[in-house]
Design an enzyme around this catalytic site. Structure first.
Site, PDB file in Angstrom:
ATOM      1  N   GLU A  24       0.839  -1.189   0.000  1.00 35.13           N
ATOM      2  CA  GLU A  24       0.000   0.000   0.000  1.00 35.13           C
ATOM      3  C   GLU A  24       0.874   1.238   0.000  1.00 35.13           C
ATOM      4  O   GLU A  24       1.906   1.286   0.681  1.00 35.13           O
ATOM      5  CB  GLU A  24      -0.909  -0.002   1.230  1.00 35.13           C
ATOM      6  CG  GLU A  24      -2.003   1.035   1.172  1.00 35.13           C
ATOM      7  CD  GLU A  24      -3.105   0.765   2.192  1.00 35.13           C
ATOM      8  OE1 GLU A  24      -4.057   1.559   2.226  1.00 35.13           O
ATOM      9  OE2 GLU A  24      -3.010  -0.243   2.922  1.00 35.13           O
ATOM     10  N   GLY A  28      -2.846   4.441  -3.078  1.00 34.12           N
ATOM     11  CA  GLY A  28      -3.718   3.285  -3.071  1.00 34.12           C
ATOM     12  C   GLY A  28      -3.009   2.019  -2.669  1.00 34.12           C
ATOM     13  O   GLY A  28      -1.849   2.045  -2.238  1.00 34.12           O
ATOM     14  N   ASP A 137       9.757  10.597  -7.959  1.00 33.69           N
ATOM     15  CA  ASP A 137       9.820   9.968  -6.636  1.00 33.69           C
ATOM     16  C   ASP A 137      10.637   8.680  -6.701  1.00 33.69           C
ATOM     17  O   ASP A 137      10.263   7.661  -6.136  1.00 33.69           O
ATOM     18  CB  ASP A 137       8.419   9.677  -6.105  1.00 33.69           C
ATOM     19  CG  ASP A 137       8.432   9.300  -4.606  1.00 33.69           C
ATOM     20  OD1 ASP A 137       9.376   9.723  -3.903  1.00 33.69           O
ATOM     21  OD2 ASP A 137       7.529   8.578  -4.171  1.00 33.69           O
TER      22      ASP A 137
END
Length: 810
Positions: A24, A28, A137
């Site tokens: 997770e 989501g 990221d």
């Protein structure tokens, strides 16, 4: 934030059956699901319920799919579809089986593994950036290790560098998005990032993999993030021993000024350079002269195919009547030196041309001698001053190779051999030795004069032998092949043991090389040979000790960092890549070795072997022939040539080559190549003779297990269960990948000859699934496989191999 909960067996959108949760994240949760329509498992990502009705989150969710679908590359996770199940938004993605890079980042990895991972990530980023997509990221948790494949995941906060026409930019006001420890300075400041922001993050990841720490640390995430705005990143060499080239690249990626950072493709090329693969990333095969230039390659091949070979004859040194004993001792010393040098071959026989010795200044000329030529005629040494065209006769050409011809006669060997000759004179306490190197026509190519005390007989012998070899090496090698100075003799002894192949000699070489490396850790020659010896030990001891291979790669990378001009380091890298099953990496490293050493036979051997295997038969044979001429004493090269010409149907020449190798290196030296030949020829007498010799092999040799199969084939006493078990043990996982693939090929050949066709096809299927299997020429040319070529399993196996070869660009 509420957790997304899906129950096992629950079906999403009437199609995706939930199997298990995978993880997770901020947007989501991800689940492993079964796609019932396609009957295959995929990953399914569901948006958090509290974000499902947020327009910006939905926009980002749609954009994640659109951006990810634009990037198609093996180092980027594939995205399949976007869907809606009642109120739940989801996307389906490639299911990756492996683990994230996070554990490796915490624990650290070997230098070679760190560069392999960084190269994979850089390739994925380069593909994304080429589509105008920035990840924003990148961190270890978003990199998956799936066997040899390195995969970037989670483009959940990716954004396009340029909005598509008519599309609203998702972040008109740029927010600080990313993970603080891996953010670039511009991201921390809230500025729009670009591809160089991802490169900064990759630099942090590479720093962490090597040092087991982050470049910036602090008590809070904000402190960690802002530290990079206040000071430069620390040099990784502060914390660990890292090659200068690697450290310099990391420091460039961590520059505070993005314009000083490389882009992702430059990063790929830089890492490939550091790994010994050259800077032309993902380059396809460009012909037999690639890396040397077609004209230079043609010239080199022409030179090596003439009588100017690497065979050397030592003519008796002339000491006159007074010093005949000293001259004889010097002759034997030079012969011994030539005989033990790997790069040249000592041949014996009559001189193919008149002796060319003339008098030295101040020293009486030797008496006129009658010398027998290779063609049986005798001439006087008084004819020596004449040019070759004016001498009594010309040298007879060696007969052409092929059926009915032999290249093993003393006359043919002598007629294509160069000659070392010398004169010895003593005046008072001093000796003067004049050494000459003559080409195959008797013309003087080089001369050396040695003055030394005559009383120091052994020292004089060593000096003359070394200087004689130097004349040959200077002309016929790519340059110095080892350290200079006092370490040179020990290095050469270690190399001699290394070249003898058996484990006992290999361990002797390793002990000496370890001591030399401790004394001269920055010597690239020593480090390269030590790396090669470790690879060979890894293969001979069952290919199970991963630490040996990892250390070999680390040493090779350090040798490359120490000296990028010698071919030895690149050849070591080719050996490492071959052991790892990276065929194209091996090929590229060999090309780099050849660029630096056009006469470096080891490189031509690897390049030629790969080209021959993938179907470039003429170009491959040309390279292998060249390697055999440049390295006449290299057993592995001669076996490769014998194997290739046998597969092409020239049994006579193959057996001549193998006979010569056995005479020089022993009866077991050619067994591996002859296993192939026994199956291809279908010759029972040949198989029985080979079985007798195999029984003399060391107990641990994998091919010794072939002895009962050879006997069964020779006398017809076939035991099918025993035969299956013998080949199963020969193809066990406890062998190096290339050797295991070779054993599968031998098994398929023999089983087809023994009419065990289903078993032969099983081995074909297994070998076709191995990443190292590229041998299309064997699939197409092996006569043993004729009975199974019409079978669907054969067609499927060949298609797999052909696709693999095509994917490499050959």
């Amino acid at each position: 934030m509420p957790t997304v909960a899906l129950a096992p067996v629950e079906v999403i959108a009437g199609r995706y059956e939930v199997k298990a949760p995978l993880g997770e994240g901020g947007m989501g949760a991800v689940f492993r699901v079964l796609d019932r329509e396609l009957d295959e498992e995929v990953a399914l990502k569901v948006l958090h319920s509290d974000l499902a009705n947020t327009p910006e989150a939905l926009h980002r969710f749609r954009r994640e799919v659109k951006l990810a679908r634009r990037v198609t590359h093996p180092n980027v996770a594939r995205t399949y579809d976007l869907g809606l199940d009642e109120s739940r938004r989801f996307i389906t993605m490639e299911l990756l089986r492996g683990e994230s890079l996070a554990k490796s980042a915490r624990e650290g990895v070997a230098l070679g593994e760190a560069l392999r991972v960084a190269a994979g990530v850089a390739r994925g980023l380069a593909a994304a950036h080429a589509e105008g997509v920035v990840h924003r990221d990148l961190k270890p948790e978003n990199v998956m290790l799936c066997g040899e494949r390195v995969v970037i995941t989670d483009f959940g906060i990716a954004r396009a560098e340029r909005a598509a026409p008519g599309e609203r930019e998702a972040h008109a006001t740029v927010a600080v998005i990313g993970t603080p420890a891996y953010m670039s300075p511009e991201q921390v400041e809230g500025l729009a990032g670009d591809g160089r922001s991802d490169v900064y993050a990759l630099g942090v990841v590479l720093f962490e993999l090597l040092t087991k720490r982050l470049p910036f640390e602090g008590e809070t995430a904000i402190a960690v993030a802002t530290a990079r705005l206040l000071r430069d990143a620390p040099d990784p060499r502060t914390f660990v021993e890292v090659p200068d080239g690697v450290a310099d690249l990391i420091m460039r990626t961590l520059s505070r000024r993005r314009e000083e950072r490389p882009d992702a493709q430059t990063m790929v090329d830089a890492i490939d350079e550091l790994r010994g693969l050259g800077g032309a990333s993902d380059g396809a095969f460009r012909g037999p002269g690639f890396g040397l230039g077609s004209e230079a390659f043609a010239e080199l091949g022409q030179q090596s195919s003439t009588l100017e070979s690497r065979d050397v004859r030592v003519a008796p040194f002339d000491g006159g009547a007074t010093h005949a004993a000293l001259a004889a001792d010097l002759t034997r010393a030079v012969e011994d030196a030539v005989a033990t040098d790997k790069s040249i071959r000592l041949v014996r026989g009559n001189l193919p041309f008149p002796d060319s010795r003339t008098s030295s200044a101040g020293v009486s000329a030797p008496p006129v001698a009658r010398i027998t030529r290779g063609d049986g005629r005798t001439v006087s040494s008084g004819d020596l001053g004449a040019p070759p065209a004016m001498r009594p006769s010309t040298i007879p050409e060696a007969p052409p190779s092929g059926a009915g011809a032999s290249s093993l006669t003393p006359r043919s060997l002598a007629s294509r051999a160069q000659v070392i000759e010398g004169t010895v004179r003593v005046s008072g306490p001093n000796a003067r030795v004049r050494v000459r190197l003559l080409d195959t026509n008797g013309a003087v190519m080089d001369v050396d004069r040695i003055d030394a005390p005559a009383a120091d007989g052994f020292d004089l012998e060593d000096l003359v032998a070394d200087r004689s070899l130097a004349l040959v090496r200077k002309r016929f090698t790519a340059g110095r092949r080892g350290p200079a100075g006092p370490l040179a003799p020990r290095f050469e002894r270690a190399r001699e043991h290394y070249e003898r192949f058996d484990l006992g000699n290999l361990l002797i070489a390793l002990r000496e090389l370890e001591m030399l490396h401790a004394e001269a850790p920055d010597d690239a020659y020593i480090t390269s040979l030590l790396a090669n010896a470790l690879v060979r030990r890894w293969a001979q001891e069952g290919a199970t000790e991963a630490a040996l291979l990892a250390r070999a790669e680390d040493l090779t990378l350090r040798a490359l960092d120490a000296d990028t001009d010698i071919p030895d380091a690149y050849y070591a890298m080719a050996s490492v890549r071959q052991a790892q099953g990276d065929v194209f990496g091996c090929f590229r490293a060999a090309l780099e070795a050849q660029r630096r050493g056009p006469r470096f036979y080891e490189a031509h051997h690897i390049i030629g072997s790969i080209l021959f295997e993938v179907g470039h038969i003429a170009d491959g044979l040309r390279r292998i022939e060249l390697a055999a001429r440049l390295g006449p004493k290299a057993v592995v090269v001669q076996m490769r040539l014998a194997n290739a010409v046998a597969l092409m149907g020239d049994r006579t020449r193959s057996e001549e080559i193998l006979l010569r190798v056995r005479e020089e290196a022993g009866p077991l030296s050619t067994v591996v190549a002859e296993l192939d030949s026994a199956a291809w020829y279908g010759d029972q007498k040949y198989a029985l003779d080979l079985a007798e010799r195999v029984m003399g092999a060391p107990a641990g040799a994998s091919w010794r297990r072939s002895e009962p199969i050879l006997r069964a084939f020779a006398d017809g006493s076939l035991d099918k269960p025993q035969t299956r078990e013998a080949f199963r043990s020969m193809t066990t996982d406890r062998t190096a990948p290339t050797r295991r693939a070779a054993m599968h090929r031998v098994a398929a050949d023999f089983l087809a000859r023994l009419e065990m066709y289903d078993d032969a096809l099983d081995h074909l299927t297994k070998v076709s699934q191995m990443p190292v299997m590229i041998y299309l020429t064997w699939l197409d040319k092996s006569p043993s496989l004729d009975p199974v070529r019409a079978e669907p399993k054969f067609a499927e196996a060949r298609a797999k191999v052909a696709a693999r070869v095509a994917s490499m660009g050959f």
